[in-house]
Design an enzyme around this catalytic site. Structure first.
Site, mmCIF file in Angstrom:
data_model
loop_
_atom_site.group_PDB
_atom_site.id
_atom_site.type_symbol
_atom_site.label_atom_id
_atom_site.label_comp_id
_atom_site.label_asym_id
_atom_site.label_seq_id
_atom_site.Cartn_x
_atom_site.Cartn_y
_atom_site.Cartn_z
ATOM 1 N N ASP A 1 0.817 -1.210 0.000
ATOM 2 C CA ASP A 1 0.000 0.000 0.000
ATOM 3 C C ASP A 1 0.852 1.262 0.000
ATOM 4 O OD1 ASP A 1 -2.667 1.294 0.404
ATOM 5 O OD2 ASP A 1 -1.738 1.958 2.274
ATOM 6 N N GLU B 1 1.214 -0.501 -5.125
ATOM 7 C CA GLU B 1 0.256 0.571 -5.396
ATOM 8 C C GLU B 1 1.082 1.857 -5.478
ATOM 9 O OE1 GLU B 1 -3.378 3.222 -3.611
ATOM 10 O OE2 GLU B 1 -1.862 2.338 -2.332
#
Length: 640
Positions: free
Chosen positions: A315, A368
């Protein structure tokens, strides 16, 4: 007589590795470990707290009284406190009571390496003993082929709390219940992988799991760790890979968590310009500290080792890579070369990916990352960060922006829908339609689509068809596969009742068949990260808002022709030039997918059976085909 016995699981070599930031199996040493010492059962505790004056284990077993069970500090300067406490067994609830050498502050902390945590809002750690017997040997032996870059990779992203709730109680399903319901659903929908939004223990439901306090403990909201293992095991037995969202970018300031752990900036960077995230109001790890790097990499390997996880979606990579991320001028300090890259984070990512792929070459790490940082998914030896894949955020933004436009105006924006192919092969891209795109007023995917009701659903089918035939791996967030009409609400179940309606069932049928198409036709996956797997046939017919392209695999005879009509106007006898080197000896094509099919909610018109390649030249090509284009539809043809 001390209630804590002197005992250690650390060798001198372990300590040297830890200090150097190279010990990547710290979960075998730090934390709580039920064991037998000299014939006596109990639990060994070890915690890193170099600024502590004293460290006591407190819990139900000693009525939370500080000082009754003080750990011993090691003599080697490692900052590790440890000891064996007889009589403490699995299931015991505990915390560390730390008296800091900084102002004698007293802190009560959960164990950073605890394998289990209390059910929120309670915050204590729980002594855990693993006893699960895995039954996924077949999957683990063969998953290297399932996780390969030249294999179909279609991901269903799930938020476990809100995927489905029980009717009367309105509670989330347990791990055990999901081992039936969710596994069967994902298998029926033909996805190759499932991705869980963070399941590591987190205290605050509205964070969706992205503010972690228990990095080594699956959240107790849905059951015990062994029940989470059962869920993963069932996915594997069904031939489905499991990806976890992993959050090394920041952590919350909850008093029981990692922040100010021993009265010092232990895990977080001491400089707030590097150690505090202004957007998320949370701490940022100190990526330049050896022991912190070892903590994070050990955590990544822990899930791959202990839980047989098949991939980690990392993330907020961009927030880690850039010192000026979400900061104004004067709120950040350039690196030693005057740039804005966080060199410690860059180094950390490289070491993380090297360690993951050295130990588990059959998994994937997925970044990401929303910027044009070069080489995110290139190997470290080739100057990259070493991730297996990267989210294609540009494709996502451009596609959603294009599709929200009325079809009458799309001819002025042809370049928006084709632009992604100018950089599609610079990284190993995954096309994400994730949870972030259906919250905070962005609307659901269906609600973004323009036109009448029929056109909205047709547009959504068209967008999904374009997505599945575009190069790259795929990701769809829960609800998108049946056209959830409202924005995602983490407190509520998905609106499964919508499947009582034909249009929503049609979208579900369409996604199921697109997954089958993706898996059954090698041209869609064998070269999905290679420019040789894609070729435009017609990209600039902006007047008609039509795109035509080929997807190619290892064998020329497996080439597919894809036609997208982005308007509700059907076009009969639409001619497309095709290359003679493939089509001269292959005179017929058959339609293998049409998003306008009636079982998808389409009109069922303009469905072709067989198309014959003619010798008529068109657009500079010797051969051509004529096709009747369905309205707002994608059509896929294979050589017959």
């Amino acid at each position: 007589m001390s209630n804590v016995r002197v005992y250690s699981r650390f060798s001198d070599f372990d300590i040297d590795l830890f200090k150097a930031g190279k010990h990547f199996r710290l979960y075998e040493k730090l934390g709580s470990h039920p064991m037998t010492v000299d014939g006596e059962e109990g639990t060994y505790f070890a915690v890193w707290a170099p600024s502590a004056k004293t460290v006591s284990v407190v819990g139900d077993f000693n009525f939370w009284i500080e000082g009754d069970h003080r750990l011993n500090v090691r003599w080697d300067g490692s900052g590790i406190w440890e000891g064996f406490i007889p009589g403490v067994s699995a299931g015991t609830i505990y915390k560390y009571k730390i008296q800091s050498s900084n102002n004698n502050a007293k802190l009560e902390k959960a164990d950073p390496f605890a394998r289990r945590a209390e059910h929120p809002p309670k915050t204590a750690s729980v002594v855990y003993e693993a006893d699960y017997k895995w039954k996924d040997k077949k999957w683990m032996k063969s998953r290297i082929s399932k996780n390969a870059l030249d294999a179909p990779y279609s991901v269903y992203e799930v938020h476990l709390s809100s995927w489905r709730k029980t009717g009367e109680e309105n509670r989330s399903l347990s791990y055990t219940e999901m081992a039936d319901d969710l596994v069967n659903y994902v298998k029926d929908m033909q996805f190759t992988h499932v991705e869980f939004m963070p399941i590591m223990e987190y205290p605050y439901d509205p964070s969706w799991g992205y503010q972690l306090t228990g990095y080594f403990a699956p959240t107790s909201r849905f059951g015990y760790p062994e029940e989470f293992k059962l869920l993963i095991d069932k996915f594997h037995q069904a031939g489905i890979g499991v990806i976890l969202d992993w959050v090394p970018s920041h952590f919350p300031e909850d008093p029981h968590g990692l922040g100010n752990f021993d009265g010092s900036h232990l895990y977080e960077h001491p400089d707030p310009r590097k150690g505090w995230h202004p957007d998320w109001k949370s701490h940022i790890f100190n990526y330049g500290r050896n022991e912190v790097r070892a903590f994070l990499i050990s955590n990544a390997l822990f899930w791959l080792d202990q839980y047989h996880i098949d991939g980690l979606r990392v993330d907020a990579v961009a927030s880690m890579l850039y010192l000026d991320y979400s900061r104004e001028e004067g709120e950040w300090e350039p690196n030693e070369f005057g740039g804005n890259q966080n060199l410690d984070a860059v180094s950390f990512f490289k070491e993380l990916n090297i360690s993951v792929y050295d130990n588990y070459p059959d998994v994937q790490t997925i970044a990401e990352e929303s910027t044009n940082y070069a080489g995110v998914s290139k190997p470290v030896f080739d100057g990259g960060l070493g991730f297996g894949m990267k989210w294609m955020m540009g494709w996502m933004h451009d596609t959603l922006e294009y599709f929200k436009k009325d079809s009458a105006f799309r001819k002025f924006h042809q370049q928006d829908i084709t632009f992604s192919l100018t950089y599609a092969f610079t990284e190993n891209f995954m096309l994400p339609l994730s949870h972030d795109e259906v919250v905070y007023g962005k609307k659901s995917l269906l609600d973004r689509m323009p036109g009448t009701e029929w056109q909205r659903f047709a547009n959504l089918r068209l967008m999904f068809g374009y997505m599945f035939t575009h190069p790259g791996a795929k990701l769809i967030f829960q609800g998108g596969e049946f056209a959830q009409s409202k924005e995602w609400n983490f407190q509520q179940s998905l609106d499964w009742h919508l499947l009582e309606y034909e249009f929503h069932t049609g979208i579900q049928n369409c996604i199921r068949d697109l997954n089958k198409l993706y898996k059954n036709y090698p041209a869609l996956y064998e070269k999905q990260f290679d420019h040789s797997g894609f070729e435009w046939l017609e990209w600039n017919d902006s007047e008609n808002s039509v795109l035509t392209y080929m997807r190619k695999g290892e064998k020329p005879k497996e080439t597919l022709v894809v036609i997208c009509n982005f308007t509700p106007v059907p076009r009969e006898n639409y001619r497309i030039g095709v290359p003679s080197e493939i089509f001269k000896s292959n005179k017929q094509l058959s339609e293998i997918f049409n998003s306008n099919a009636s079982n998808y909610g389409g009109s069922g018109d303009y469905i072709s059976d067989v198309i014959t390649v003619s010798n008529t030249s068109w657009n500079g090509r010797e051969n051509s085909i004529e096709v009747n284009l369905a309205p707002l539809a994608v059509m896929v043809f294979a050589l017959k």
